[in-house]
Design a protein around this motif. Sequence first.
Motif, PDB file in Angstrom:
ATOM      1  N   THR A  55      56.605 -38.538-112.085  1.00 47.24           N
ATOM      2  CA  THR A  55      57.366 -38.271-110.864  1.00 47.24           C
ATOM      3  C   THR A  55      57.895 -39.577-110.281  1.00 47.24           C
ATOM      4  O   THR A  55      57.209 -40.600-110.308  1.00 47.24           O
ATOM      5  N   LYS A  56      59.121 -39.532-109.711  1.00 44.16           N
ATOM      6  CA  LYS A  56      59.694 -40.711-109.085  1.00 44.16           C
ATOM      7  C   LYS A  56      59.046 -40.948-107.725  1.00 44.16           C
ATOM      8  O   LYS A  56      58.558 -40.007-107.090  1.00 44.16           O
ATOM      9  N   PRO A  57      59.042 -42.242-107.245  1.00 46.23           N
ATOM     10  CA  PRO A  57      58.407 -42.541-105.955  1.00 46.23           C
ATOM     11  C   PRO A  57      58.925 -41.690-104.806  1.00 46.23           C
ATOM     12  O   PRO A  57      58.151 -41.244-103.965  1.00 46.23           O
ATOM     13  N   LYS A  58      60.259 -41.425-104.766  1.00 41.68           N
ATOM     14  CA  LYS A  58      60.793 -40.659-103.634  1.00 41.68           C
ATOM     15  C   LYS A  58      60.236 -39.240-103.613  1.00 41.68           C
ATOM     16  O   LYS A  58      60.058 -38.654-102.548  1.00 41.68           O
ATOM     17  N   GLU A  59      59.913 -38.681-104.808  1.00 40.45           N
ATOM     18  CA  GLU A  59      59.366 -37.328-104.872  1.00 40.45           C
ATOM     19  C   GLU A  59      57.906 -37.303-104.430  1.00 40.45           C
ATOM     20  O   GLU A  59      57.350 -36.234-104.193  1.00 40.45           O
ATOM     21  N   LEU A  60      57.261 -38.493-104.347  1.00 39.63           N
ATOM     22  CA  LEU A  60      55.872 -38.581-103.891  1.00 39.63           C
ATOM     23  C   LEU A  60      55.787 -38.822-102.385  1.00 39.63           C
ATOM     24  O   LEU A  60      54.684 -38.892-101.843  1.00 39.63           O
ATOM     25  N   LEU A  61      56.952 -38.989-101.713  1.00 39.85           N
ATOM     26  CA  LEU A  61      56.970 -39.269-100.284  1.00 39.85           C
ATOM     27  C   LEU A  61      56.485 -38.053 -99.492  1.00 39.85           C
ATOM     28  O   LEU A  61      56.868 -36.922 -99.768  1.00 39.85           O
ATOM     29  N   SER A  62      55.611 -38.296 -98.499  1.00 43.20           N
ATOM     30  CA  SER A  62      55.104 -37.208 -97.665  1.00 43.20           C
ATOM     31  C   SER A  62      56.240 -36.529 -96.926  1.00 43.20           C
ATOM     32  O   SER A  62      57.256 -37.166 -96.595  1.00 43.20           O
ATOM     33  N   GLN A  63      56.080 -35.228 -96.662  1.00 47.62           N
ATOM     34  CA  GLN A  63      57.099 -34.454 -95.964  1.00 47.62           C
ATOM     35  C   GLN A  63      57.369 -35.058 -94.585  1.00 47.62           C
ATOM     36  O   GLN A  63      56.449 -35.227 -93.787  1.00 47.62           O
ATOM     37  N   GLY A  64      58.643 -35.410 -94.313  1.00 45.24           N
ATOM     38  CA  GLY A  64      59.007 -35.944 -93.011  1.00 45.24           C
ATOM     39  C   GLY A  64      58.817 -37.438 -92.864  1.00 45.24           C
ATOM     40  O   GLY A  64      59.215 -38.011 -91.858  1.00 45.24           O
ATOM     41  N   ALA A  65      58.200 -38.108 -93.848  1.00 42.76           N
ATOM     42  CA  ALA A  65      57.966 -39.552 -93.756  1.00 42.76           C
ATOM     43  C   ALA A  65      59.174 -40.323 -94.274  1.00 42.76           C
ATOM     44  O   ALA A  65      59.980 -39.814 -95.040  1.00 42.76           O
ATOM     45  N   THR A  66      59.318 -41.588 -93.832  1.00 42.13           N
ATOM     46  CA  THR A  66      60.411 -42.462 -94.297  1.00 42.13           C
ATOM     47  C   THR A  66      59.880 -43.693 -95.008  1.00 42.13           C
ATOM     48  O   THR A  66      60.671 -44.491 -95.497  1.00 42.13           O
ATOM     49  N   LYS A  67      58.545 -43.842 -95.065  1.00 45.47           N
ATOM     50  CA  LYS A  67      57.959 -45.037 -95.685  1.00 45.47           C
ATOM     51  C   LYS A  67      56.819 -44.619 -96.597  1.00 45.47           C
ATOM     52  O   LYS A  67      55.942 -43.852 -96.205  1.00 45.47           O
ATOM     53  N   LEU A  68      56.849 -45.105 -97.842  1.00 40.65           N
ATOM     54  CA  LEU A  68      55.784 -44.866 -98.821  1.00 40.65           C
ATOM     55  C   LEU A  68      55.176 -46.227 -99.168  1.00 40.65           C
ATOM     56  O   LEU A  68      55.895 -47.139 -99.591  1.00 40.65           O
ATOM     57  N   VAL A 110      39.310 -58.988-111.577  1.00 44.40           N
ATOM     58  CA  VAL A 110      39.253 -59.150-113.033  1.00 44.40           C
ATOM     59  C   VAL A 110      38.647 -60.520-113.310  1.00 44.40           C
ATOM     60  O   VAL A 110      39.173 -61.544-112.848  1.00 44.40           O
ATOM     61  N   ASP A 111      37.514 -60.550-114.075  1.00 43.62           N
ATOM     62  CA  ASP A 111      36.846 -61.821-114.410  1.00 43.62           C
ATOM     63  C   ASP A 111      36.546 -62.637-113.155  1.00 43.62           C
ATOM     64  O   ASP A 111      36.860 -63.841-113.066  1.00 43.62           O
ATOM     65  N   LYS A 112      35.994 -61.984-112.127  1.00 48.59           N
ATOM     66  CA  LYS A 112      35.557 -62.624-110.877  1.00 48.59           C
ATOM     67  C   LYS A 112      36.729 -63.214-110.073  1.00 48.59           C
ATOM     68  O   LYS A 112      36.512 -64.008-109.158  1.00 48.59           O
ATOM     69  N   THR A 113      37.942 -62.828-110.400  1.00 48.07           N
ATOM     70  CA  THR A 113      39.119 -63.272-109.639  1.00 48.07           C
ATOM     71  C   THR A 113      39.750 -62.056-108.966  1.00 48.07           C
ATOM     72  O   THR A 113      39.934 -61.017-109.595  1.00 48.07           O
ATOM     73  N   GLU A 114      40.041 -62.195-107.678  1.00 45.07           N
ATOM     74  CA  GLU A 114      40.617 -61.076-106.927  1.00 45.07           C
ATOM     75  C   GLU A 114      42.141 -61.157-106.915  1.00 45.07           C
ATOM     76  O   GLU A 114      42.728 -62.236-106.813  1.00 45.07           O
ATOM     77  N   TYR A 115      42.765 -59.981-107.009  1.00 44.74           N
ATOM     78  CA  TYR A 115      44.222 -59.850-106.944  1.00 44.74           C
ATOM     79  C   TYR A 115      44.545 -58.742-105.944  1.00 44.74           C
ATOM     80  O   TYR A 115      43.703 -57.857-105.672  1.00 44.74           O
ATOM     81  N   GLN A 116      45.748 -58.773-105.417  1.00 45.86           N
ATOM     82  CA  GLN A 116      46.211 -57.700-104.530  1.00 45.86           C
ATOM     83  C   GLN A 116      47.676 -57.406-104.838  1.00 45.86           C
ATOM     84  O   GLN A 116      48.522 -58.296-104.806  1.00 45.86           O
ATOM     85  N   VAL A 117      47.948 -56.138-105.175  1.00 42.59           N
ATOM     86  CA  VAL A 117      49.312 -55.702-105.465  1.00 42.59           C
ATOM     87  C   VAL A 117      49.705 -54.655-104.426  1.00 42.59           C
ATOM     88  O   VAL A 117      48.893 -53.816-104.044  1.00 42.59           O
ATOM     89  N   SER A 118      50.971 -54.749-103.981  1.00 45.22           N
ATOM     90  CA  SER A 118      51.464 -53.823-102.957  1.00 45.22           C
ATOM     91  C   SER A 118      52.888 -53.418-103.312  1.00 45.22           C
ATOM     92  O   SER A 118      53.703 -54.248-103.714  1.00 45.22           O
ATOM     93  N   ARG A 119      53.164 -52.102-103.185  1.00 47.06           N
ATOM     94  CA  ARG A 119      54.516 -51.578-103.434  1.00 47.06           C
ATOM     95  C   ARG A 119      54.905 -50.700-102.242  1.00 47.06           C
ATOM     96  O   ARG A 119      54.155 -49.787-101.883  1.00 47.06           O
ATOM     97  N   ILE A 120      56.050 -50.998-101.665  1.00 44.52           N
ATOM     98  CA  ILE A 120      56.504 -50.288-100.452  1.00 44.52           C
ATOM     99  C   ILE A 120      57.941 -49.829-100.677  1.00 44.52           C
ATOM    100  O   ILE A 120      58.778 -50.591-101.171  1.00 44.52           O
ATOM    101  N   TRP A 121      58.227 -48.569-100.335  1.00 44.39           N
ATOM    102  CA  TRP A 121      59.598 -48.032-100.354  1.00 44.39           C
ATOM    103  C   TRP A 121      59.916 -47.517 -98.954  1.00 44.39           C
ATOM    104  O   TRP A 121      59.190 -46.665 -98.424  1.00 44.39           O
ATOM    105  N   VAL A 122      60.955 -48.038 -98.324  1.00 39.70           N
ATOM    106  CA  VAL A 122      61.422 -47.553 -97.019  1.00 39.70           C
ATOM    107  C   VAL A 122      62.740 -46.824 -97.262  1.00 39.70           C
ATOM    108  O   VAL A 122      63.701 -47.414 -97.753  1.00 39.70           O
TER     109      VAL A 122
END
Length: 1015
Positions: free
Chosen positions: A57-70, A78-90
Amino acid sequence: MRPLELTLEGFTSFRNTAKIDFSKLELFAITGPTGAGKSSLLDGMTLALYGEVARGTKPKELLSQGATKLQVSLRFQVDKTEYQVSRIWVYRAKSSQPTFTLHKQQNGEWEPLGEQKEKEITAKIEEILGMNFDTFTKVILLPQGDFDKFLKGKDSERREILKKLAGYTIFGEMREKAERQANILKAECMAIESRFAGLEVPATDELDEKRHQHQILKQQIPNLDAAFEQARTALEAEKKLFEQIKRLAILKQEILLLNQQIPEIEKLKQRLEQAQIADRLQGKWELVQEARKQHDKARKAAEDASKNFNEAQQALLIQQENLKEVEAYQAEIEPQLKEREQALNAAKIYEEQRCQVANELKRLERIVTEKKEALAQKEQDVKKADAILKKASDAQAEVNQELSQYSPGGIRLEKLNQAAPLLIQWEGIEREAGSDRTNLETAIQQLQAAEQDFQGAVLSLEQAEEALRQASLALSKAEAQNARIEQQNLAIVLRRSLKPGDTCSVCGGICPEVHLLPPLPESSLVDIKPLQKRKNKAEENRKKFQTEKDKAEATLETRTQEEAKCRQALAERERHLLELQQKISTVLQEDTWEAKALKQEHQTLQERDKKHNEALSKHKEAAAELENIELAIKSAQESLEEKRSQHQEATQNVDIKNSELQKIIAKLNKLTGGKPYNTLSQEIERDKQDLTNRINEVNKSHQAARDKSVQTKEALAKAGKDLENASEFHKQRNTDWLANLQEVKFTEELFLKAKALPKEQAKWQKQINDHRDREVDLKSRVTQEIDEIRGRTTDQQTITERQEAVRTTDERRKQAQEEFNNLSVWIVQAVDKHKQAKELQEELSTKKKDEETYRTLSKDLQIDKFQAYILEHFEQELVAQATILLRDLTDSRYALKYDKKQYWVEDYWSGGEPRRVETLSGGETFATSLSLALALSEKLSKGAKLGSLFIDEGFGTLDAETLESVAQVLESLREQERLVGVISHVPVLGERLGTEIKVEKYPEGSKIKVEGLVS
C-alpha cells in the motif's frame, strides 16, 4: 536489530500520536480486537525502515481518515549503536511534502547519516541491517500460521508453501519470462526476414556502372563551372561600360545646371561680407548701447532720490508729534495702576482662604455622597438577600421533590456497563461482516468476469496465430513463384542475346535455330507488398492478443486470490462474532438478547441513574447555599446600621464648612466688586503691558523716521554725482561710435540692416562652399569617366548576346551537377542497402541463436526434477536446523524428522518413538512449527544478527493445556537474548506471558497500553 521506540501519528487506525517503548521489553504479546491495529504496529516499523509495507500500500492510502500528516519514527540498536529513522508525509490539496531523516548516536549526540533523501536513507538502512525489505519481512516477522499448514498439509501443498516462504517461486517466473522472451525473439526474426525481403538491393555491376558515370561527371563539372564564370565576367564588363557611358552624359548635364546658379551665389557672397563687417562693429555697438542705458538709469535714480528725501522729512515731523502725546499719557496713567495693585494684594489673601475652604467643602461633600451611595447599596443588598433567601428555600423544596422521583440504576446497570464495550465491538464486527459479504459477492462476480475474459483472450490469440500462419504461407508461395519467374525471364534475355551457332554461357552448348528451341512464355512478377503488409498486420495482432492473454491470466490469478481472501476474512469475522456473543451472554447471564433493546435499556438506566445522582448533588448544594445566604443576610444588616451612622456625621461637617465659606466670599466681593481675583490681576497686567508697548512703538517709529531722513539725504547726493559721470561717459562713447561707422562707410541704419545671425551666415557660407565643391567634384568625375571609357562603345544588343551565352553555359553546368547529385544519392542509398542487408543477416543469425537459447532455458526450467531437487535439498537443511531449535525450545524432548515425504516427531521422554505431526497437541504443534519458522528465518538472514522476532501465533483460541505449552515455548525464546513479540487474538496469552501491549479501538483512533511491565 533490536527496536527501542516506535512512534506513530496519522497512521491507519492511530490517528493521534502513539508510542511504544521496547527498551524494557523482552517477551510480550500484542493483543486487541480485529481492526484495532495490531498488524499496523509492524507495518509502521517497516514503513519507518524501508518506506513500504508488506501489503504494497502507498503511504497516502495509510493516512488516517481526516488527517493531513502521516509520521512514523523508529529508534533501534545494531551492534550496541543506536539509530533513529523518521519518515513524515504532510498532504496538501494536490501534493505531499515528504521529510526523511536518519541519525546515528555518537558521543551522546545525534548526527545525520549521508544525504537525507528517501533512496539514500533506505540504502543506508539495508547496509546497517544487512537485509532488504523482503528479507526483513521474512526473518523478523515470522508467518507462524503458514508453518502450521506446512506441517500438516499434503506434499504438493508443502512444496507450494515452501516456494512462497523461501522465494523459490522465481523459477516459475523465470520459465515464463524465458518463454515470453523466446516468442518475442521469434517474432523479431520474422520481422527481420520481412524487412530483408522488402529491401531492394541493386546488383554489383549496376553499382560499378553508376560509379563510373559519377566519376566522369565529377571531372566535367569544373570545366563547365570555368566556362560559366568566363561568360558571366564578360557580361559584367559589358554592363559596366554601358553604365559608365550613361553616367558621363548625366554628369555633363549637371555641370550646365550648376553654371546657371553663379549670379545668385555672388549676391550671397556680398551679403556675407556686410554681415561679417557688422560682426566686427558689434563690440563697439554694445559699448554705445551700455553707455546710453547707464545715462538713462542714472537720470531716473536722481529723480527717485529727490522724491524719497522729501517724503522722509514729512514722516519725521509726524513721529515727533506722536512722541510728545505718549509722554503725557504715561504721566497720567501710572498713579492709577499703583492703587489697583494694592487692592489686588489684599484680595489675594482672601482668595487663598476661599480656595482652601472650598476644597475642604468639596472633599466633605464627596464623602457625604460616598456614604449615601454606600448606605443605599447596603439597603439594596439586604433586599436582594431577602429575595435570594426566599428563592433558595423554594429551590430546596423543588430539589427534594425531584430527588423523590428518581432511583439509582443498581446491579442491572453494572452488568450493562460491562457488556456495553463488547456490544459495540459486536455491532462493529457485524457491520464489517456485512461489508465482507458484499466484498465476497463482488469478488465472485469479478472472478467470473476474469475467467470469461481469459477464455476470450485465449480464443483471440489462437485465431491470431492461425491468421499469421496463413499469411506467412501465402507470402512464402508468392516469393517462390517470383523466384521462378525471375529465372525464366533471365533465360528469355539470354536466349535473345544468342544467335544460332553461339556457345551458351550457362550450359556450354551450341545455340540451335529459334524454331528448334522450346517456347518460354514471359510472366510478370507477383506484387508481394500486400502479402508482406498482411503478414506484418497478423504479427502485430498476435503480439497484441498475446499481451491481452497474459494480462487476462494475471487478472484471473489476482481475482482468485482476492476471492479466497474475502472468504477467509468473512469466516474470521463470523467466528469473532460468535465469541463476542458468548461473552455478552456470560456477562448478562442471558442466553438470548437483542442488541437494540439492550442499548435502549442501557441508555434508559444510565439516564435514570444520572438524574438521581444529579438530584442528590443539587439537594446538597441547595442546603449549603441556604445556610450561606442566612449568614450573609445577618452580616448585611449589621453593616447597614454602621453606614447610616457614618452618613449622619459627614452631613454635619458639610454644614459647618459651608457657613465658613459664605463669610469669606462676602469680604472678597467687597474688595473686588464682584470680579474674580484672577480677572483683576490679568486686567492690571494687560494695562501695564499696553502702556509699555505703546511707548516702545512710538520711540521705535521716531528713530526709524530719523534714520530714513539721513539715508535719503545721502542717497540724493550720490545720485547727482552718478548722473554727472554717466552723462560724460555717454558723450564719449557716442563720438567713438560715429567715427567707427564713418571708417567702414556705414550708417547706423545700414549697420542694423546688415546684421545677421551666425546660423544664417553659416548657411550662406555653406551654400557658397557647396557650389564650389560640387563644381570641382563634377569636373573631376567627368575627367575620370572619360579616362576609364577610353573611347569604347557598346549597346543593348551586345549585352543581350552576352546574357544568352551566360544562360546557356549555366544550364549545361546545372544539368551536369543535378545528374552528379542524383548519382551521388543513388550510390549512397545502394551502399546503405548493401550494408543494411549485411546487418539484417547478422542480426537475424544472432536473434535465432538467442531464441534457441531461451527455448532451451524454458524447456529446462519446465522440468519438475530440477525444482524438486532444489526444494528437497532446501527442505532437508531446513528440517536439520529446525530439529536443533526444537530441542532447545523443548529441553531436548522433541526432534523433527522428514521421511518418505512425511514429517515425524520423536519424543525422547517416551523412548524416542516417532509420531506423525497430525497427532501432536496444540502446544506441540506450536513448538514444531515455530522451530521451522525460526530455522527459515536464520537461513534467509544469511548471518545478519537478529535481535528481535515478531510471531503470528496462529491460534484463534487456546485451552489451558495448550496455553501453558505455548507459553513455555515462548519463555524459552526469552533466554536467547532477543526481543520476542507475539501477535495474538487470545488475551489470556498476554496475561500468561506477563507483559501485554493492548491495542484498544476508539472512535477518535486506536490507543496503545502496556500492562504487566515491571520497571
